[in-house]
Design a protein around this motif. Structure first.
Motif, PDB file in Angstrom:
ATOM      1  N   GLY A 163       0.774  -1.229   0.000  1.00  0.00           N
ATOM      2  CA  GLY A 163       0.000   0.000   0.000  1.00  0.00           C
ATOM      3  C   GLY A 163       0.804   1.276   0.000  1.00  0.00           C
ATOM      4  N   LYS A 164       2.128   1.186   0.020  1.00  0.00           N
ATOM      5  CA  LYS A 164       2.981   2.373   0.023  1.00  0.00           C
ATOM      6  C   LYS A 164       3.672   2.517  -1.323  1.00  0.00           C
ATOM      7  CE  LYS A 164       3.938   1.840   4.973  1.00  0.00           C
ATOM      8  NZ  LYS A 164       4.996   1.662   6.003  1.00  0.00           N
ATOM      9  N   PRO A 165       3.780   3.726  -1.847  1.00  0.00           N
ATOM     10  CA  PRO A 165       4.445   3.916  -3.145  1.00  0.00           C
ATOM     11  C   PRO A 165       5.935   3.616  -3.053  1.00  0.00           C
ATOM     12  CG  PRO A 165       3.952   6.024  -2.133  1.00  0.00           C
ATOM     13  CD  PRO A 165       3.276   4.994  -1.281  1.00  0.00           C
ATOM     14  N   VAL A 166       6.458   3.052  -4.121  1.00  0.00           N
ATOM     15  CA  VAL A 166       7.874   2.674  -4.196  1.00  0.00           C
ATOM     16  C   VAL A 166       8.652   3.774  -4.904  1.00  0.00           C
ATOM     17  CG1 VAL A 166       9.524   1.006  -5.115  1.00  0.00           C
ATOM     18  CG2 VAL A 166       7.356   0.218  -4.151  1.00  0.00           C
ATOM     19  N   HIS A 167       9.802   4.143  -4.338  1.00  0.00           N
ATOM     20  CA  HIS A 167      10.672   5.160  -4.921  1.00  0.00           C
ATOM     21  C   HIS A 167      12.046   4.548  -5.169  1.00  0.00           C
ATOM     22  CE1 HIS A 167       7.624   8.128  -3.675  1.00  0.00           C
ATOM     23  NE2 HIS A 167       7.622   7.500  -2.490  1.00  0.00           N
ATOM     24  N   ILE A 168      12.576   4.790  -6.350  1.00  0.00           N
ATOM     25  CA  ILE A 168      13.896   4.275  -6.727  1.00  0.00           C
ATOM     26  C   ILE A 168      14.816   5.461  -6.946  1.00  0.00           C
ATOM     27  CG2 ILE A 168      15.205   2.917  -8.382  1.00  0.00           C
ATOM     28  CD1 ILE A 168      12.718   1.327  -8.967  1.00  0.00           C
ATOM     29  N   VAL A 169      15.926   5.473  -6.226  1.00  0.00           N
ATOM     30  CA  VAL A 169      16.917   6.540  -6.334  1.00  0.00           C
ATOM     31  C   VAL A 169      18.214   5.926  -6.851  1.00  0.00           C
ATOM     32  CG1 VAL A 169      18.203   8.328  -5.108  1.00  0.00           C
ATOM     33  CG2 VAL A 169      15.849   7.786  -4.423  1.00  0.00           C
ATOM     34  N   GLY A 170      18.719   6.465  -7.973  1.00  0.00           N
ATOM     35  CA  GLY A 170      19.947   5.961  -8.552  1.00  0.00           C
ATOM     36  C   GLY A 170      19.689   4.802  -9.487  1.00  0.00           C
ATOM     37  N   ALA A 171      20.782   4.152  -9.912  1.00  0.00           N
ATOM     38  CA  ALA A 171      20.705   3.032 -10.839  1.00  0.00           C
ATOM     39  C   ALA A 171      21.877   2.100 -10.589  1.00  0.00           C
ATOM     40  CB  ALA A 171      20.705   3.519 -12.295  1.00  0.00           C
ATOM     41  N   GLY A 172      21.753   0.896 -11.119  1.00  0.00           N
ATOM     42  CA  GLY A 172      22.827  -0.073 -10.952  1.00  0.00           C
ATOM     43  C   GLY A 172      22.875  -0.641  -9.548  1.00  0.00           C
ATOM     44  N   GLU A 173      24.071  -1.081  -9.140  1.00  0.00           N
ATOM     45  CA  GLU A 173      24.222  -1.682  -7.823  1.00  0.00           C
ATOM     46  C   GLU A 173      24.050  -0.677  -6.698  1.00  0.00           C
ATOM     47  OE1 GLU A 173      27.942  -3.646  -7.689  1.00  0.00           O
ATOM     48  OE2 GLU A 173      27.438  -5.146  -9.227  1.00  0.00           O
ATOM     49  N   SER A 408      -0.007 -13.190   7.696  1.00  0.00           N
ATOM     50  CA  SER A 408      -0.685 -11.958   7.316  1.00  0.00           C
ATOM     51  C   SER A 408      -1.036 -12.055   5.845  1.00  0.00           C
ATOM     52  CB  SER A 408       0.218 -10.736   7.566  1.00  0.00           C
ATOM     53  OG  SER A 408      -0.369  -9.562   7.037  1.00  0.00           O
ATOM     54  N   ASN A 409      -2.184 -11.478   5.486  1.00  0.00           N
ATOM     55  CA  ASN A 409      -2.573 -11.552   4.082  1.00  0.00           C
ATOM     56  C   ASN A 409      -1.807 -10.579   3.206  1.00  0.00           C
ATOM     57  OD1 ASN A 409      -3.697  -9.083   4.698  1.00  0.00           O
ATOM     58  ND2 ASN A 409      -5.823  -9.742   4.454  1.00  0.00           N
ATOM     59  N   GLY A 410      -0.948  -9.737   3.771  1.00  0.00           N
ATOM     60  CA  GLY A 410      -0.069  -8.881   2.990  1.00  0.00           C
ATOM     61  C   GLY A 410      -0.739  -7.725   2.311  1.00  0.00           C
ATOM     62  N   LYS A 411      -1.892  -7.273   2.791  1.00  0.00           N
ATOM     63  CA  LYS A 411      -2.602  -6.158   2.158  1.00  0.00           C
ATOM     64  C   LYS A 411      -2.192  -4.803   2.698  1.00  0.00           C
ATOM     65  CE  LYS A 411      -6.699  -8.874   1.004  1.00  0.00           C
ATOM     66  NZ  LYS A 411      -8.163  -9.002   1.177  1.00  0.00           N
ATOM     67  N   GLY A 412      -1.151  -4.790   3.521  1.00  0.00           N
ATOM     68  CA  GLY A 412      -0.641  -3.506   3.996  1.00  0.00           C
ATOM     69  C   GLY A 412      -1.527  -2.892   5.049  1.00  0.00           C
ATOM     70  N   LYS A 413      -1.758  -1.567   4.926  1.00  0.00           N
ATOM     71  CA  LYS A 413      -2.461  -0.836   5.974  1.00  0.00           C
ATOM     72  C   LYS A 413      -3.924  -1.249   6.093  1.00  0.00           C
ATOM     73  CE  LYS A 413      -3.431   3.059   2.877  1.00  0.00           C
ATOM     74  NZ  LYS A 413      -3.235   4.509   2.677  1.00  0.00           N
ATOM     75  N   SER A 414      -4.475  -1.901   5.078  1.00  0.00           N
ATOM     76  CA  SER A 414      -5.856  -2.357   5.193  1.00  0.00           C
ATOM     77  C   SER A 414      -5.982  -3.538   6.145  1.00  0.00           C
ATOM     78  CB  SER A 414      -6.409  -2.747   3.814  1.00  0.00           C
ATOM     79  OG  SER A 414      -5.674  -3.824   3.275  1.00  0.00           O
ATOM     80  N   GLU A 415      -4.860  -4.169   6.470  1.00  0.00           N
ATOM     81  CA  GLU A 415      -4.872  -5.289   7.401  1.00  0.00           C
ATOM     82  C   GLU A 415      -3.972  -4.937   8.564  1.00  0.00           C
ATOM     83  OE1 GLU A 415      -6.703  -7.884   7.228  1.00  0.00           O
ATOM     84  OE2 GLU A 415      -5.914  -9.035   8.909  1.00  0.00           O
ATOM     85  N   GLU A 416      -4.545  -4.645   9.717  1.00  0.00           N
ATOM     86  CA  GLU A 416      -3.780  -4.162  10.861  1.00  0.00           C
ATOM     87  C   GLU A 416      -3.353  -5.272  11.806  1.00  0.00           C
ATOM     88  OE1 GLU A 416      -2.666  -1.253  11.134  1.00  0.00           O
ATOM     89  OE2 GLU A 416      -3.766  -0.299   9.513  1.00  0.00           O
ATOM     90  N   GLN A 417      -3.732  -6.521  11.538  1.00  0.00           N
ATOM     91  CA  GLN A 417      -3.431  -7.596  12.464  1.00  0.00           C
ATOM     92  C   GLN A 417      -2.666  -8.710  11.760  1.00  0.00           C
ATOM     93  OE1 GLN A 417      -4.077  -7.351  15.681  1.00  0.00           O
ATOM     94  NE2 GLN A 417      -5.177  -5.420  15.492  1.00  0.00           N
ATOM     95  N   VAL A 418      -1.819  -9.401  12.536  1.00  0.00           N
ATOM     96  CA  VAL A 418      -1.101 -10.582  12.085  1.00  0.00           C
ATOM     97  C   VAL A 418      -1.630 -11.766  12.876  1.00  0.00           C
ATOM     98  CG1 VAL A 418       1.145 -11.708  11.916  1.00  0.00           C
ATOM     99  CG2 VAL A 418       0.946  -9.259  11.460  1.00  0.00           C
ATOM    100  N   GLU A 419      -2.047 -12.788  12.174  1.00  0.00           N
ATOM    101  CA  GLU A 419      -2.630 -13.951  12.850  1.00  0.00           C
ATOM    102  C   GLU A 419      -1.537 -14.837  13.420  1.00  0.00           C
ATOM    103  OE1 GLU A 419      -5.408 -17.872  11.837  1.00  0.00           O
ATOM    104  OE2 GLU A 419      -4.935 -16.368  10.297  1.00  0.00           O
ATOM    105  N   ARG A 420      -1.708 -15.229  14.659  1.00  0.00           N
ATOM    106  CA  ARG A 420      -0.791 -16.168  15.301  1.00  0.00           C
ATOM    107  C   ARG A 420      -1.375 -17.568  15.134  1.00  0.00           C
ATOM    108  NH1 ARG A 420      -0.267 -18.726  20.313  1.00  0.00           N
ATOM    109  NH2 ARG A 420       1.897 -19.051  20.966  1.00  0.00           N
TER     110      ARG A 420
END
Length: 472
Positions: A163-173, A408-420
């Motif tokens: 749910g968060k935007p990805v930012h890429i700075v630079g290039a290569g390694e 966790s279902n991996g939906k980001g901020k829409s899922e606030e809990q992790v199931e044990r």
């Protein structure tokens, strides 16, 4: 006189078609009979009344040369077999029918094999195609602003991680990939590329509940990070883990991707991990030089020495680690469970074989308590349903060796809990699951083992204590 001989000659040439081919008749295969036949046939036209100059030449298909005994009559090169066959000859007709039937049967077999291979290849291709990836990277994604199909590839800024935007700075390694921050909600998360478009990124650091929290927690756990505004001063008692290495698990000879798996080590335990790895090569050193790093890499990849190194490190209990598993396609917990159980079974069989070879009556995995622990581990995944693509399964091993399973279902901020999902106290279960990825001849993911080995060598090449603030 000549008029009476002409019909005889014509009749003689026509009667020649009634003769059975010596090459096709098993009774005339011997050379003596063949030669007798040739001599008899050659004399049919000889007569004291015949004029040798006007006598018709033998037909073009006739030859006095005897065919070799191993000649194949079906090859079509024998002159005697090139003549028309008698349609009343049942033996020749049956042989021709058998040859024709065998020819069509052979064509049918080839056609069936081709059809089966085509259907199988089509099915495998459709099974491996991810329609979401085709829509995202194939250029057929709708532009919300224009309401039309956009034919260019998506920009890096349009990607997201939970749910968060990805930012890429630079290039290569030297490029840096982050999610969140830059005016977005929540703290900035540094990412690492995984090598597959289905699960493109893994976080470099994650935050997991402490052992005391998981042991006494309810069925759900908070998912906020330590430095998240919703968790000030770490009131939820979470610990930071740093990525050591990752890889993709594949199955079958077609290398079908199942999930991406990464090993995380608690950040405060990196110094202990460095010390253990360095002392494996040089007991008095505080860091390893390049030659010693190569030796460490070699030992960690060796089937025998890798079991000794990781077995000692896991039994020592000085390092807390966790596996983060993200499916690249929709799967279920039964499939994941079966893979881990097969690894446990393979390790116990190896222990049994080693005990027999050493003349011992038993080993550490042949008691009843271990069988009960395996049963409890299987029970953690019973009736849990599916693990969809992008969901997160966490195997957390504490210093005592107990393993906690989180989901966790991996939906980001829409899922606030992790199931044990549960906990197994027997340290042998976690040790064998960990060894199934890290040590031995056959591991669950060779790519993951190499990624972890690269991370270990990188940590060992730095002074002890410096890697906690300089994570690779």
């Amino acid at each position: 006189m000549s008029s009476s001989r002409t019909p005889v000659r014509l009749l003689s040439s026509r009667l020649c078609h009634l003769y059975i081919s010596p090459a096709s008749s098993p009774l005339l295969r011997p050379a003596a009979l063949q030669h007798s036949y040739n001599a008899k046939y050659a004399q049919r036209h000889a007569s004291r009344y015949a004029n040798s100059s006007s006598r018709a030449a033998p037909p073009s298909w006739y030859s006095t040369a005897s065919p070799p005994l191993d000649h194949d009559p079906d090859a079509g090169t024998d002159p005697l077999t090139a003549r028309p066959q008698n349609p009343l000859d049942s033996i020749s007709a049956s042989r021709q029918d058998a040859e024709r039937r065998e020819y069509h049967m052979r064509r049918m077999r080839f056609a069936t094999i081709g059809l089966f291979v085509s259907v199988l290849a089509t099915g495998l291709l459709l099974y491996n195609i991810d329609l979401d990836d085709l829509e995202q990277y194939g250029g057929k994604k709708k532009d919300p602003a224009a309401g039309k199909l956009r034919l260019d590839a998506p920009r890096a800024g349009e990607e997201s991680f939970q749910g968060k935007p990805v930012h890429i700075v630079g290039a290569g390694e030297g490029k840096k990939i982050t999610a969140g921050g830059h005016g977005g909600e929540g703290a900035e998360v540094e990412l690492v590329e995984t090598g597959t478009s289905s699960v493109p990124h893994f976080p470099r650091t994650i935050y997991l509940p402490s052992s005391s929290t998981t042991a006494t927690s309810p069925s759900t756990l908070p998912a906020a990070m330590t430095n998240d505004p919703s968790n000030p001063q770490n009131v939820q008692n979470q610990e930071e883990y740093t990525l050591l290495g990752l890889g993709i698990r594949t199955v079958s000879f077609l290398s079908i991707q199942v999930y991406v798996v990464g090993l995380y080590v608690r950040t405060t335990d990196i110094a202990a991990l460095q010390t253990s790895l360095i002392r494996t090569i040089n007991p008095i050193a505080t860091t390893l030089v390049p030659a010693e790093q190569d030796e460490l890499r070699k030992r960690l990849l060796d089937p025998e020495t890798s079991q000794e190194i990781w077995g000692s490190l896991l039994k020592d209990g000085a390092v807390k680690t966790a596996w983060r598993i993200v499916p690249t396609r929709n799967t279920d917990f039964a499939h994941l469970r079966d893979g881990w159980v097969r690894g446990i079974t393979a390790r116990t069989q190896e222990a049994t074989a080693a005990a027999k070879k050493a003349g011992q009556s038993g080993h550490e995995f042949d008691d009843e308590s271990f069988g009960l622990a395996v049963r409890d581990f299987k029970g953690l995944f019973g009736g849990k349903g599916s693990a969809p693509k992008g969901s997160i399964v966490l195997l957390l091993r504490d210093q005592a060796g107990a393993v906690d399973v989180l989901f966790s279902n991996g939906k980001g901020k829409s899922e606030e809990q992790v199931e044990r999902m549960g906990r197994v106290e027997d340290e042998r279960i976690a040790r064998l699951v960990w060894m199934g990825y890290l040590a031995g001849k056959n591991v669950s993911s060779e790519a993951a083992r190499k990624g972890v080995v690269d991370g270990c060598v990188g940590f060992a090449g730095r002074p002890v204590g410096s890697a906690e603030t300089m994570v690779t």
